[in-house]
Design a protein around this motif. Structure first.
Motif, PDB file in Angstrom:
ATOM      1  N   VAL A 253       0.836  -1.199   0.000  1.00 13.12           N
ATOM      2  CA  VAL A 253       0.000   0.000   0.000  1.00 13.12           C
ATOM      3  C   VAL A 253       0.874   1.253   0.000  1.00 13.12           C
TER       4      VAL A 253
ATOM      5  N   VAL B 277      -4.086   3.947  -4.064  1.00 13.38           N
ATOM      6  CA  VAL B 277      -4.307   4.752  -2.858  1.00 13.38           C
ATOM      7  C   VAL B 277      -3.686   6.148  -2.951  1.00 13.38           C
TER       8      VAL B 277
ATOM      9  N   MET C  86      -5.927   7.145   6.215  1.00 11.34           N
ATOM     10  CA  MET C  86      -6.711   6.702   5.066  1.00 11.34           C
ATOM     11  C   MET C  86      -7.948   7.571   4.947  1.00 11.34           C
TER      12      MET C  86
ATOM     13  N   LEU D 105     -12.272   6.630   1.883  1.00 10.39           N
ATOM     14  CA  LEU D 105     -12.284   5.168   1.832  1.00 10.39           C
ATOM     15  C   LEU D 105     -13.400   4.648   0.937  1.00 10.39           C
TER      16      LEU D 105
ATOM     17  N   ASP E 223     -11.229  -0.884  -0.316  1.00 10.38           N
ATOM     18  CA  ASP E 223     -10.142  -0.794   0.658  1.00 10.38           C
ATOM     19  C   ASP E 223     -10.307  -1.794   1.801  1.00 10.38           C
TER      20      ASP E 223
END
Length: 124
Positions: A48, A63, A82, A85, A89
């Motif tokens: 990620v 991302v 994060m 979202l 995810d």
């Protein structure tokens, strides 16, 4: 011995935010890389984001612009903020660590010897 302990996972609505933390202990290398990986059911574990001891970061295309990796050396903690979202995810998120001899941080999970136990993120 090296220990990585994730926290901060949970449930979120699509469009929402979560911040994951990874408390690191026993890991004392001058040159290192720290990374977040994730694994959804039935899929391979994928990278990620990664951050080096020099502060440089890299992100997976999926991302970029939504997730931010950071570290607080005083607290020996790695973070993953994060935002925005989406259900895609949803996965178990793992932090990982390795030492390096160059300024290149590896992307492959096989190059990270130290792992946390994971924290679940569910987006609906």
């Amino acid at each position: 011995h090296v220990q990585l302990v994730e926290s901060g996972g949970g449930s979120a609505q699509a469009g929402g935010s979560l911040r994951l933390s990874c408390a690191v202990s026993g890991f004392n290398y001058r040159n290192y890389c720290m990374a977040w990986f994730r694994q959804a059911p039935g899929l391979e574990r994928e990278g990620v984001a990664v951050i080096g001891s020099d502060g440089r970061t890299k992100y997976a295309d999926s991302v970029k612009g939504r997730f931010t990796i950071s570290q607080d050396n005083a607290k020996n903690t790695l973070y993953l903020q994060m935002n925005s979202l989406s259900p895609e995810d949803t996965a178990m998120y793992f932090c990982a660590a390795t030492w390096v001899y160059t300024d290149r941080c590896p992307s492959s999970r096989s190059e990270y010897p130290y792992w946390g136990q994971g924290t679940q993120v569910t987006v609906s």
